[in-house]
Design a protein around this motif. Structure first.
Motif, PDB file in Angstrom:
ATOM      1  N   LEU A 121       6.927 -30.392  22.447  1.00  0.00           N
ATOM      2  CA  LEU A 121       5.852 -31.369  22.547  1.00  0.00           C
ATOM      3  C   LEU A 121       4.757 -31.074  21.511  1.00  0.00           C
ATOM      4  O   LEU A 121       4.237 -31.991  20.872  1.00  0.00           O
ATOM      5  CB  LEU A 121       5.263 -31.370  23.963  1.00  0.00           C
ATOM      6  CG  LEU A 121       4.100 -32.341  24.193  1.00  0.00           C
ATOM      7  CD1 LEU A 121       4.570 -33.779  24.010  1.00  0.00           C
ATOM      8  CD2 LEU A 121       3.501 -32.125  25.561  1.00  0.00           C
ATOM      9  N   SER A 122       4.429 -29.813  21.332  1.00  0.00           N
ATOM     10  CA  SER A 122       3.417 -29.437  20.343  1.00  0.00           C
ATOM     11  C   SER A 122       3.850 -29.835  18.938  1.00  0.00           C
ATOM     12  O   SER A 122       3.050 -30.377  18.160  1.00  0.00           O
ATOM     13  CB  SER A 122       3.174 -27.929  20.388  1.00  0.00           C
ATOM     14  OG  SER A 122       2.720 -27.533  21.649  1.00  0.00           O
ATOM     15  N   LEU A 123       5.106 -29.576  18.609  1.00  0.00           N
ATOM     16  CA  LEU A 123       5.598 -29.922  17.268  1.00  0.00           C
ATOM     17  C   LEU A 123       5.642 -31.429  17.059  1.00  0.00           C
ATOM     18  O   LEU A 123       5.381 -31.920  15.950  1.00  0.00           O
ATOM     19  CB  LEU A 123       6.971 -29.295  17.039  1.00  0.00           C
ATOM     20  CG  LEU A 123       6.983 -27.766  16.966  1.00  0.00           C
ATOM     21  CD1 LEU A 123       8.412 -27.254  16.869  1.00  0.00           C
ATOM     22  CD2 LEU A 123       6.154 -27.276  15.797  1.00  0.00           C
ATOM     23  N   VAL A 124       5.986 -32.174  18.096  1.00  0.00           N
ATOM     24  CA  VAL A 124       5.992 -33.648  17.977  1.00  0.00           C
ATOM     25  C   VAL A 124       4.569 -34.157  17.755  1.00  0.00           C
ATOM     26  O   VAL A 124       4.335 -35.028  16.910  1.00  0.00           O
ATOM     27  CB  VAL A 124       6.632 -34.287  19.235  1.00  0.00           C
ATOM     28  CG1 VAL A 124       6.393 -35.784  19.275  1.00  0.00           C
ATOM     29  CG2 VAL A 124       8.122 -33.990  19.271  1.00  0.00           C
ATOM     30  N   LEU A 125       3.598 -33.611  18.485  1.00  0.00           N
ATOM     31  CA  LEU A 125       2.201 -34.041  18.304  1.00  0.00           C
ATOM     32  C   LEU A 125       1.656 -33.638  16.933  1.00  0.00           C
ATOM     33  O   LEU A 125       0.782 -34.319  16.387  1.00  0.00           O
ATOM     34  CB  LEU A 125       1.325 -33.471  19.415  1.00  0.00           C
ATOM     35  CG  LEU A 125       1.528 -34.095  20.793  1.00  0.00           C
ATOM     36  CD1 LEU A 125       0.699 -33.371  21.840  1.00  0.00           C
ATOM     37  CD2 LEU A 125       1.183 -35.567  20.780  1.00  0.00           C
ATOM     38  N   LEU A 126       2.172 -32.546  16.369  1.00  0.00           N
ATOM     39  CA  LEU A 126       1.728 -32.138  15.039  1.00  0.00           C
ATOM     40  C   LEU A 126       2.251 -33.072  13.940  1.00  0.00           C
ATOM     41  O   LEU A 126       1.751 -33.043  12.820  1.00  0.00           O
ATOM     42  CB  LEU A 126       2.159 -30.703  14.741  1.00  0.00           C
ATOM     43  CG  LEU A 126       1.404 -29.620  15.486  1.00  0.00           C
ATOM     44  CD1 LEU A 126       1.987 -28.249  15.165  1.00  0.00           C
ATOM     45  CD2 LEU A 126      -0.074 -29.659  15.168  1.00  0.00           C
ATOM     46  N   MET A 127       3.226 -33.908  14.242  1.00  0.00           N
ATOM     47  CA  MET A 127       3.748 -34.864  13.254  1.00  0.00           C
ATOM     48  C   MET A 127       2.897 -36.126  13.156  1.00  0.00           C
ATOM     49  O   MET A 127       3.056 -36.890  12.203  1.00  0.00           O
ATOM     50  CB  MET A 127       5.185 -35.253  13.627  1.00  0.00           C
ATOM     51  CG  MET A 127       6.200 -34.174  13.396  1.00  0.00           C
ATOM     52  SD  MET A 127       7.841 -34.829  13.624  1.00  0.00           S
ATOM     53  CE  MET A 127       8.463 -33.744  14.858  1.00  0.00           C
ATOM     54  N   ILE A 128       2.018 -36.344  14.094  1.00  0.00           N
ATOM     55  CA  ILE A 128       1.185 -37.553  14.098  1.00  0.00           C
ATOM     56  C   ILE A 128      -0.080 -37.283  13.285  1.00  0.00           C
ATOM     57  O   ILE A 128      -0.819 -36.337  13.590  1.00  0.00           O
ATOM     58  CB  ILE A 128       0.819 -37.960  15.545  1.00  0.00           C
ATOM     59  CG1 ILE A 128       2.089 -38.168  16.372  1.00  0.00           C
ATOM     60  CG2 ILE A 128      -0.053 -39.202  15.551  1.00  0.00           C
ATOM     61  CD1 ILE A 128       1.834 -38.335  17.848  1.00  0.00           C
ATOM     62  N   PRO A 129      -0.329 -38.091  12.243  1.00  0.00           N
ATOM     63  CA  PRO A 129      -1.526 -37.864  11.410  1.00  0.00           C
ATOM     64  C   PRO A 129      -2.811 -37.979  12.228  1.00  0.00           C
ATOM     65  O   PRO A 129      -2.912 -38.759  13.166  1.00  0.00           O
ATOM     66  CB  PRO A 129      -1.453 -38.976  10.357  1.00  0.00           C
ATOM     67  CG  PRO A 129      -0.034 -39.419  10.352  1.00  0.00           C
ATOM     68  CD  PRO A 129       0.496 -39.183  11.726  1.00  0.00           C
ATOM     69  N   CYS A 130      -3.794 -37.211  11.877  1.00  0.00           N
ATOM     70  CA  CYS A 130      -5.115 -37.110  12.509  1.00  0.00           C
ATOM     71  C   CYS A 130      -5.048 -36.480  13.891  1.00  0.00           C
ATOM     72  O   CYS A 130      -5.920 -35.694  14.253  1.00  0.00           O
ATOM     73  CB  CYS A 130      -5.830 -38.458  12.567  1.00  0.00           C
ATOM     74  SG  CYS A 130      -6.191 -39.116  10.941  1.00  0.00           S
ATOM     75  N   VAL A 131      -4.040 -36.803  14.687  1.00  0.00           N
ATOM     76  CA  VAL A 131      -3.883 -36.191  16.003  1.00  0.00           C
ATOM     77  C   VAL A 131      -3.543 -34.711  15.825  1.00  0.00           C
ATOM     78  O   VAL A 131      -4.003 -33.865  16.605  1.00  0.00           O
ATOM     79  CB  VAL A 131      -2.790 -36.923  16.826  1.00  0.00           C
ATOM     80  CG1 VAL A 131      -2.477 -36.199  18.115  1.00  0.00           C
ATOM     81  CG2 VAL A 131      -3.203 -38.345  17.088  1.00  0.00           C
ATOM     82  N   ASN A 132      -2.783 -34.398  14.766  1.00  0.00           N
ATOM     83  CA  ASN A 132      -2.367 -33.015  14.565  1.00  0.00           C
ATOM     84  C   ASN A 132      -3.560 -32.086  14.358  1.00  0.00           C
ATOM     85  O   ASN A 132      -3.608 -31.001  14.927  1.00  0.00           O
ATOM     86  CB  ASN A 132      -1.370 -32.897  13.420  1.00  0.00           C
ATOM     87  CG  ASN A 132      -1.883 -33.450  12.118  1.00  0.00           C
ATOM     88  OD1 ASN A 132      -3.032 -33.890  11.999  1.00  0.00           O
ATOM     89  ND2 ASN A 132      -1.015 -33.435  11.119  1.00  0.00           N
ATOM     90  N   ILE A 133      -4.537 -32.503  13.582  1.00  0.00           N
ATOM     91  CA  ILE A 133      -5.705 -31.656  13.325  1.00  0.00           C
ATOM     92  C   ILE A 133      -6.528 -31.475  14.600  1.00  0.00           C
ATOM     93  O   ILE A 133      -6.956 -30.357  14.929  1.00  0.00           O
ATOM     94  CB  ILE A 133      -6.562 -32.246  12.191  1.00  0.00           C
ATOM     95  CG1 ILE A 133      -5.739 -32.278  10.906  1.00  0.00           C
ATOM     96  CG2 ILE A 133      -7.831 -31.448  11.999  1.00  0.00           C
ATOM     97  CD1 ILE A 133      -6.398 -33.033   9.783  1.00  0.00           C
ATOM     98  N   ILE A 134      -6.717 -32.556  15.338  1.00  0.00           N
ATOM     99  CA  ILE A 134      -7.483 -32.476  16.583  1.00  0.00           C
ATOM    100  C   ILE A 134      -6.782 -31.566  17.588  1.00  0.00           C
ATOM    101  O   ILE A 134      -7.413 -30.703  18.222  1.00  0.00           O
ATOM    102  CB  ILE A 134      -7.694 -33.886  17.175  1.00  0.00           C
ATOM    103  CG1 ILE A 134      -8.551 -34.710  16.222  1.00  0.00           C
ATOM    104  CG2 ILE A 134      -8.299 -33.803  18.570  1.00  0.00           C
ATOM    105  CD1 ILE A 134      -8.578 -36.186  16.555  1.00  0.00           C
TER     106      ILE A 134
END
Length: 149
Positions: free
Chosen positions: A87-100
């Motif tokens: 789940l963490s790696l999938v969320l890191l693929m989304i731009p802007c969401v990854n930094i937050i």
């Protein structure tokens, strides 16, 4: 000729005891060795009884792990599950969401310590990478401006 043979009496041939072995060694091939019961290896300090009767039995304390963290030390936490990492790696693929999310996971008090430490290290690496990219952009802009003027 048989006296010069190094394996004389080794269990083949002559039937004489091997004089190089303690307590008779091998007598003949296929015949039991009566001296085996009196072997020095069985009566040595490596056997169980002699080792237990040595002076080490009073100093040896078995490892007892019934209370591993006493005196205010922290207990071990549950490891991060594979599903949480996916789940963490999938969320890191989304731009802007990854930094937050990197900041949330790095500095949240509810996250597991290993995951928090990983994202703190990841943020340090991310900051160094971004600084390097910005440095390269400035170098490209500077050289382009110098070539055009």
């Amino acid at each position: 000729m048989e006296e010069n043979n190094m394996n004389q009496g080794y269990g083949e041939g002559g039937g004489q005891p091997n004089e190089g072995c303690q307590n008779g060694g091998y007598i003949n091939a296929g015949q039991p060795n009566d001296n085996y019961q009196n072997n020095s290896y069985q009566n040595s300090s490596y056997s169980g009884n002699n080792y237990q009767n040595s002076g080490y039995q009073n100093t040896y304390q078995p490892y007892n792990n019934t209370q591993p963290y006493q005196n205010g030390q922290l207990e071990l936490e549950e490891p991060v599950k594979i599903s949480e990492w996916v789940l963490s790696l999938v969320l890191l693929m989304i731009p802007c969401v990854n930094i937050i999310m990197m900041f949330v996971w790095a500095f949240s008090s509810t996250e597991k310590k290993s995951k928090s430490n990983f994202f703190k290290a990841y943020l340090i690496f991310f900051a160094i990478s971004m600084a390097f990219v910005v440095l390269i952009w400035f170098a490209i802009i500077f050289f382009t401006a110098a070539m055009l003027s």
